[in-house]
Scaffold this motif. Sequence first.
Motif, PDB file in Angstrom:
ATOM      1  N   MET A  48      -1.395   0.431   6.953  1.00  0.00           N
ATOM      2  CA  MET A  48      -2.262   1.172   7.868  1.00  0.00           C
ATOM      3  C   MET A  48      -3.634   1.418   7.239  1.00  0.00           C
ATOM      4  O   MET A  48      -4.662   1.248   7.888  1.00  0.00           O
ATOM      5  N   LEU A  49      -3.653   1.794   5.960  1.00  0.00           N
ATOM      6  CA  LEU A  49      -4.937   2.012   5.270  1.00  0.00           C
ATOM      7  C   LEU A  49      -5.716   0.705   5.161  1.00  0.00           C
ATOM      8  O   LEU A  49      -6.929   0.678   5.320  1.00  0.00           O
ATOM      9  N   ASP A  50      -5.028  -0.396   4.914  1.00  0.00           N
ATOM     10  CA  ASP A  50      -5.691  -1.683   4.782  1.00  0.00           C
ATOM     11  C   ASP A  50      -6.292  -2.131   6.105  1.00  0.00           C
ATOM     12  O   ASP A  50      -7.421  -2.598   6.155  1.00  0.00           O
ATOM     13  N   SER A  51      -5.524  -1.970   7.206  1.00  0.00           N
ATOM     14  CA  SER A  51      -6.050  -2.379   8.509  1.00  0.00           C
ATOM     15  C   SER A  51      -7.202  -1.455   8.948  1.00  0.00           C
ATOM     16  O   SER A  51      -8.128  -1.878   9.608  1.00  0.00           O
ATOM     17  N   GLU A  52      -7.131  -0.175   8.550  1.00  0.00           N
ATOM     18  CA  GLU A  52      -8.186   0.763   8.914  1.00  0.00           C
ATOM     19  C   GLU A  52      -9.482   0.440   8.168  1.00  0.00           C
ATOM     20  O   GLU A  52     -10.571   0.510   8.721  1.00  0.00           O
ATOM     21  N   SER A  53      -9.371   0.051   6.899  1.00  0.00           N
ATOM     22  CA  SER A  53     -10.572  -0.245   6.111  1.00  0.00           C
ATOM     23  C   SER A  53     -11.182  -1.578   6.506  1.00  0.00           C
ATOM     24  O   SER A  53     -12.390  -1.747   6.466  1.00  0.00           O
TER      25      SER A  53
END
Length: 56
Positions: A48-53
């Motif tokens: 989730m953090l990777d897709s958000e960044s």
Amino acid sequence: MGRLLLRVAAGVAAVIALFWLLSVIIGLLVWVVMIALVVGVVFLGVRMLDSESSGR
């Protein structure tokens, strides 16, 4: 009388050993499930953090 007492004691010992073995197996399964849940939550959080960044 002595043989009957010995047979009953052996039966009780076998039942106790069986329940102890079952409790060990169930305890190990619980630990495996908990570790898998933690790894899954961490993996989902990283994704989730990777897709958000990368989305911004």
